[in-house]
Design a protein around this motif. Structure first.
Motif, PDB file in Angstrom:
ATOM      1  N   ASN A 118     -10.949  13.591  10.292  1.00 11.29           N
ATOM      2  CA  ASN A 118     -11.850  13.814   9.155  1.00 11.29           C
ATOM      3  C   ASN A 118     -11.770  12.759   8.060  1.00 11.29           C
ATOM      4  O   ASN A 118     -12.278  12.954   6.965  1.00 11.29           O
ATOM      5  N   ALA A 119     -11.098  11.627   8.347  1.00  9.46           N
ATOM      6  CA  ALA A 119     -11.108  10.505   7.403  1.00  9.46           C
ATOM      7  C   ALA A 119     -11.772   9.324   8.089  1.00  9.46           C
ATOM      8  O   ALA A 119     -11.622   9.128   9.303  1.00  9.46           O
ATOM      9  N   VAL A 120     -12.527   8.544   7.335  1.00  9.67           N
ATOM     10  CA  VAL A 120     -13.191   7.375   7.901  1.00  9.67           C
ATOM     11  C   VAL A 120     -12.125   6.342   8.264  1.00  9.67           C
ATOM     12  O   VAL A 120     -11.307   5.962   7.409  1.00  9.67           O
ATOM     13  N   PRO A 152      -7.032   6.630   4.425  1.00  7.50           N
ATOM     14  CA  PRO A 152      -8.245   6.305   3.654  1.00  7.50           C
ATOM     15  C   PRO A 152      -8.639   7.450   2.733  1.00  7.50           C
ATOM     16  O   PRO A 152      -8.475   8.629   3.078  1.00  7.50           O
ATOM     17  N   THR A 153      -9.147   7.107   1.584  1.00  4.87           N
ATOM     18  CA  THR A 153      -9.614   8.137   0.652  1.00  4.87           C
ATOM     19  C   THR A 153     -11.036   8.575   0.959  1.00  4.87           C
ATOM     20  O   THR A 153     -11.454   9.661   0.578  1.00  4.87           O
ATOM     21  N   ARG A 154     -11.780   7.742   1.646  1.00 12.39           N
ATOM     22  CA  ARG A 154     -13.167   8.089   1.986  1.00 12.39           C
ATOM     23  C   ARG A 154     -13.161   8.980   3.219  1.00 12.39           C
ATOM     24  O   ARG A 154     -12.631   8.622   4.267  1.00 12.39           O
ATOM     25  N   THR A 155     -13.738  10.135   3.075  1.00 12.74           N
ATOM     26  CA  THR A 155     -13.738  11.105   4.159  1.00 12.74           C
ATOM     27  C   THR A 155     -15.042  11.065   4.942  1.00 12.74           C
ATOM     28  O   THR A 155     -16.067  10.566   4.468  1.00 12.74           O
ATOM     29  N   ARG A 156     -14.988  11.635   6.131  1.00 14.33           N
ATOM     30  CA  ARG A 156     -16.213  11.767   6.925  1.00 14.33           C
ATOM     31  C   ARG A 156     -17.219  12.643   6.192  1.00 14.33           C
ATOM     32  O   ARG A 156     -18.422  12.435   6.280  1.00 14.33           O
ATOM     33  N   ALA A 157     -16.699  13.631   5.460  1.00 14.01           N
ATOM     34  CA  ALA A 157     -17.603  14.515   4.713  1.00 14.01           C
ATOM     35  C   ALA A 157     -18.395  13.730   3.676  1.00 14.01           C
ATOM     36  O   ALA A 157     -19.594  13.954   3.500  1.00 14.01           O
ATOM     37  N   GLN A 277     -19.499   7.783  11.937  1.00  9.33           N
ATOM     38  CA  GLN A 277     -18.515   8.663  11.318  1.00  9.33           C
ATOM     39  C   GLN A 277     -19.106   9.953  10.757  1.00  9.33           C
ATOM     40  O   GLN A 277     -18.379  10.751  10.166  1.00  9.33           O
ATOM     41  N   ILE A 278     -20.390  10.183  10.903  1.00 11.97           N
ATOM     42  CA  ILE A 278     -20.946  11.408  10.335  1.00 11.97           C
ATOM     43  C   ILE A 278     -20.372  12.624  11.057  1.00 11.97           C
ATOM     44  O   ILE A 278     -20.111  12.593  12.256  1.00 11.97           O
ATOM     45  N   ASP A 279     -20.166  13.676  10.295  1.00 11.59           N
ATOM     46  CA  ASP A 279     -19.651  14.935  10.837  1.00 11.59           C
ATOM     47  C   ASP A 279     -20.854  15.811  11.191  1.00 11.59           C
ATOM     48  O   ASP A 279     -21.597  16.230  10.307  1.00 11.59           O
ATOM     49  N   PRO A 280     -21.060  16.075  12.481  1.00 12.42           N
ATOM     50  CA  PRO A 280     -22.261  16.834  12.871  1.00 12.42           C
ATOM     51  C   PRO A 280     -22.371  18.193  12.195  1.00 12.42           C
ATOM     52  O   PRO A 280     -23.470  18.647  11.890  1.00 12.42           O
ATOM     53  N   ILE A 281     -21.232  18.858  11.948  1.00 14.00           N
ATOM     54  CA  ILE A 281     -21.294  20.174  11.311  1.00 14.00           C
ATOM     55  C   ILE A 281     -21.907  20.054   9.919  1.00 14.00           C
ATOM     56  O   ILE A 281     -22.836  20.766   9.552  1.00 14.00           O
TER      57      ILE A 281
END
Length: 1016
Positions: A118-120, A152-157, A277-281
């Motif tokens: 869940n992190a990029v 990484p601080t940037r998340t997939r969310a 990296q997009i999270d389908p949910i």
């Protein structure tokens, strides 16, 4: 060793990977002050050279160095492609317990890639010379000591939200250039193209080139995309570039919509994101809100996370399949170690070799996984199906890896989207569900180092059907062409108008022309999971409309209580699928009120016909962007142990409780009927301020010679009981027809101005036609209260179960329950801990605070009062009973003490209501309304504002506890129990008493729709 010494030593080295790797790593450890693997872990359990693994793609391999929970490290010869080395580590990842860092090194360069879920991902590239700088050395030090520093601080969310936001703008700009379905399909095609470019399914730089050209020449943009989509439909050449065969139904001949310069500029801007990296949910949920006008108010709200969904997917699907694999693996190991004799071939009678027999066991299990079937009958944008598919693919991967570790040949993963089925009435959501599953399937392969791309790249997902899950419209059958029930695609049929689907969304409709509505068939599926829509029984007509509700009631007559929540229909259908052998295990999300009232009847049926093997009785969840409380219920076949709220239990009751006393078996008792009532339902702004009410009741008589006091009454809601009385009144025309009501001129004209326009928009035909009346007539309540000098009232939903006395002129709100008794004995029994414990076990639960909800039918009418003190006996009949006297005295003391605390005489003043007037009172006129209790001054008002029942029971001072203790002792004595009886023992005795009275012929019939309407 210093960094400078390390650099000088390794700068000229040109040895092979094998010759240099371990020496290089040992020197790194010396430079960084870290123990080497042999020193730190002689057994090689968590830090080792040459860690043996099995590659996902097949064949045996080794991670050159591995530190559990830190990194996997692969060496290559100088100037070799380190990206290939990282790809190799991806294939090792599952067997190496998914370390958060992957490092590739050729002794001169270091490539460090993060791999947190869940992190990029982020990549750090260092050269040997870079180690001379402290900041670069710190990166390498973090690999060995503190990997979290590199997270990484940037998340997939965050990436997903940004992507959804950009595309939402595009989708909104496209409004009016096609139907909602055409826009949704085109936008999904675009989304997938962005994703396909990021994961290199489209030729490198081809898609950015197309976007740039479209931005330069927007008048040609549609033609550019049409050409690309045509190539993706069948595969082939486009603009001198070979395009893979995608199709799957996404690229099916439907072409692009017109685009302008602004659209093309936004598309070009969206290309800057890493769509891989997009999270389908998250994307599916957010994008559905953007595409569906009814859900745009939820933009920016929360979404349900994967961990919550897995609380259903894991016990229903993963757990039994994992257990099957454990059995298959044990058989494979027994065959390979010759502890089990291989079987003979069916055709030749020749015995198989151990390896052949083991391969057959594996093939049988893998085929079992490949043919699993999973249904979500309210799939929305596909989140449950996406995670269920991922879980089964993980199980297949695990089986393959473990078989390869045992020496069997590698296998290519075969589980695909074909195993999922979905029903969704909203075409926008159904379209998104397919895209969610496709993207997730491809991401799974990349995440596990599986890059095979058999064509078509997108497998057809016709199993995601766009239709109503509960009702199907069938045309009149003719002798030539009968239409079997369930054969229609429901809402996908064409038509010129729409009607309301049972989940509250518009679906295509027609003039019935004699058509019938029958129960919709669900596809057969071994597993059923999902999050069906919630809609309380009371709200169904308002939310769905009369026609939709009438159809639903007709089709499911006798199977689901009419007053039950909409979600219970999915439970009932899932249960029938299990009974019919079409499904085996089910896991559904429900409103947590499914544990009580009319809703619980479906759980009673499930417990009787099947078994509830896992449940979470009260969990936070996100529904349509709002935080709510839900119950998660898993039921069906299997030999699982029973779990409730994450803990193993011996058994589970239908109300999702555990314990020896299953109070859900309690029945309504005749002796308690016609005593407890839900208050009046307003259904609109018919409440007025005390100031306006006093104007109305002081006005001259009406043309009919009557005062407005006939129709203007004090009103009490739950807040007035537990907090501060807001001085609200109600205009109540009772059963009057419109002509009679209009004779009360001022109240009628007020409602015609304020209420009528609102009621005219109501989907309930009765609310529209009788617009001047409250939503619930309340005739039974009025009749009961007319026979008492005061009545007992309690909030229906409250943290503390408290009862207070109310003046008979007061109209109780629907958020309260009114008990038509005026004796202290009944008041005391209701306020005992025994009734409270009973109500907590039989109540439903509501709200973010998850407060218990008191219901007349389930919590009052089932409660067995002490013999001789039951509600059907007039109070004067037992006035001299010593038990009643003791209870009444304790109850009055409790009420007196509370009243003195709430309204201290030195802080209040009593002001008579304006009617009757002072002159009328002097002449002996009886007051129609209770006197007003007001603060003496501003300082008193500040103090009294804090004097509420909620605050009192939160604080629970000693005097209050003592008063309740004495009351409980008196009530216990009335039952013949010791004062210190435990709640569980009291519940057992109360249930025994209830059932004995019910068997003696005093059980009441099931609650009617009107009686139970509010409980759903």
């Amino acid at each position: 060793m210093t960094p400078q010494q390390f650099i000088r030593k390794w700068k000229p080295v040109a040895l092979t990977e094998k010759a240099a790797a371990q020496t290089h790593f040992l020197d790194l450890c010396a430079m960084l002050g870290h123990d080497d693997p042999v020193t730190a872990d002689p057994a090689g359990e968590w830090f080792a050279f040459e860690k043996g693994v099995t590659k996902t793609g097949g064949g045996d391999g080794f991670a050159d160095v591995w530190k559990k929970g830190f990194f996997a490290w692969e060496y290559k010869k100088k100037k070799r492609n380190l990206d290939d080395a990282l790809a190799q580590l991806v294939r090792y990842a599952a067997a190496l317990e998914n370390p958060p860092l992957q490092v590739a090194c050729d002794t001169d360069r270091f490539l460090i890639r993060t791999a947190w879920t869940n992190a990029v991902p982020k990549t750090y590239e260092l050269s040997l010379d870079d180690l001379d700088e402290p900041k670069n050395l710190e990166i390498l030090r973090a690999v060995f000591f503190e990997p979290h520093k590199l997270r990484p601080t940037r998340t997939r969310a965050a990436v997903t939200k940004e992507a959804a936001d950009k595309f939402s703008t595009i989708a909104l700009r496209l409004q009016g250039r096609g139907t909602p379905e055409e826009i949704a399909h085109f936008v999904n095609q675009l989304v997938f193209c962005f994703f396909a470019h990021s994961v290199k399914l489209l030729p490198n730089e081809f898609f950015p080139k197309l976007l740039k050209r479209a931005a330069q020449r927007p008048e040609n943009a549609k033609r550019y995309f049409d050409g690309l989509f045509a190539a993706m439909e069948k595969g082939g050449d486009y603009d001198l570039t070979e395009i893979a065969y995608f199709n799957g139904g996404l690229f099916d001949g439907r072409r692009a919509l017109p685009l302008d310069a602004g659209d093309c500029g936004l598309l070009l801007d969206a290309a800057s994101l890493d769509w891989s990296q997009i999270d389908p949910i998250i994307f599916g949920t957010l994008f559905e809100r953007f595409l569906d006008p009814e859900k745009r108010g939820q933009i920016g709200a929360h979404y349900t996370d994967a961990e919550k969904i897995m609380m259903i997917v894991d016990p229903v699907i993963v757990r039994p399949l994992a257990k099957e694999w454990e059995a298959a693996r044990a058989e494979i190991e027994a065959l390979l170690t010759k502890k089990q004799k291989p079987p003979k071939r069916a055709r030749t009678g020749r015995a198989m070799s151990p390896v052949e027999a083991a391969e057959e066991v594996r093939s049988r299990h893998l085929e079992r996984l490949r043919t699993v079937s999973i249904l979500d009958p309210a799939c929305g944008s596909g989140n449950f199906l996406y995670l269920a598919l991922q879980a089964v693919k993980d199980l297949e991967l695990r089986a393959n890896l473990e078989c390869e570790a045992l020496g069997l040949s590698p296998r290519t993963p075969a589980v695909g989207p074909e195993i999922v089925r979905g029903l969704e009435i909203n075409p926008l959501a159904a379209e998104l569900a397919r895209t969610t599953i496709w993207i997730g399937d491809i991401q799974w392969g990349i995440r596990n180092g599986i890059y095979a791309r058999p064509e078509p790249i997108l497998r057809t997902l016709d199993t995601i059907e766009c239709r109503d899950a509960l009702i199907t419209r069938v045309a009149p059958a003719s002798p030539q062409s009968p239409s079997p029930p369930g054969s229609s695609r429901g809402s996908t049929s064409s038509g010129a108008s729409t009607h309301q689907g049972v989940d509250g969304r518009d679906e295509p409709s027609h003039d019935d022309g004699g058509a019938a509505y029958v129960e919709a068939e669900w596809p057969a599926a071994e597993f059923i999971v999902g999050n069906p829509p919630f809609l309380g029984g009371k709200l169904m007509r308002t939310g769905l409309g009369d026609d939709a509700v009438d159809r639903l009631f007709t089709v499911y007559d006798g199977r689901v209580p009419r007053e039950a929540d909409l979600v219970t229909y999915w439970f009932e259908k899932a249960m029938k699928a299990i009974v019919a052998g079409r499904s085996k295990r089910v896991g559904l999300v429900a409103t947590n009120s499914i544990r009580g009232g009319a809703n619980r009847r479906v759980l009673d049926q499930i417990a009787a016909e099947s078994r509830i093997f896992e449940a979470w009785s009260d969990e936070p969840w996100v529904i349509d962007g709002a935080a709510v409380r839900v119950s998660l219920v898993c039921f069906g076949v299997g030999e699982d142990g029973v779990q409730l709220n994450g803990n193993a239990v011996d058994s589970m009751n239908p109300d999702l409780s555990t314990g020896l006393t299953d109070v859900t078996k309690a029945e309504r008792l005749v002796e308690n009927l016609n005593t407890a009532f839900i208050g009046r339902q307003k259904d609109g702004p018919i409440d007025i301020s005390g100031e306006f009410a006093r104007e109305l009741i002081s006005a001259p008589l009406n043309p009919n010679g009557r005062s407005n006091t006939d129709v203007v009454h004090p009103w009490m809601n739950a807040s007035a009981i537990v907090r501060i009385n807001p001085d609200k009144w109600l205009i109540d025309f009772k059963e009057l027809d419109e002509e009679a009501a209009s004779l009360y001129q001022a109240p009628f004209e007020f409602l015609r101005t304020v209420l009528k326009p609102i009621r005219e928009q109501n989907r309930d035909r009765q609310r529209r036609s009788l617009w001047w009346r409250p939503g619930r007539s309340g005739e039974d309540l009025r009749t009961a209260l007319s026979e008492v000098s005061r009545f007992i009232i309690t909030p229906r939903v409250a943290k503390h179960r408290v009862f207070v006395w109310a003046h008979p002129s007061i109209i109780p709100d629907s958020a309260t329950a009114a008990i038509a008794r005026d004796d202290d004995t009944t008041f005391g029994i209701l306020h005992s801990r025994f009734h409270e414990a009973w109500s907590l076990r039989l109540c439903t639960w509501l709200g973010v605070g998850n407060d218990p909800r008191y219901t007349p039918t389930t919590t009052f009418e089932t409660f067995p009062f002490p013999a001789g003190l039951t509600p059907n006996i007039p109070a004067e009949k037992y006035a001299d009973d010593p038990r009643a006297v003791a209870i009444a005295a304790a109850a009055k003391r409790l009420d007196d003490l509370r009243s003195a605390w709430l309204n201290p005489p030195d802080l209040i003043r009593i002001e008579p209501e304006v009617f009757p007037t002072a002159e009328q009172r002097a002449a002996g006129a009886k007051p129609l309304y209770p006197d007003r209790i007001l603060p003496k001054d501003a300082q008193a008002a500040v103090i009294l504002k804090k004097r509420t029942l909620t605050n009192l029971y939160n604080e629970r001072p000693q005097w209050l506890s003592d008063a309740h203790r004495d009351l409980d002792a008196a009530v216990a004595a009335a039952y013949g129990w010791p004062a210190d009886i435990s709640d569980e023992d009291a519940l057992a005795k109360l249930l025994e008493l209830n059932l004995s009275r019910a068997s003696a012929g005093t059980a009441a019939p099931p609650a009617s729709e009107e009686e139970d309407d509010e409980e759903a």
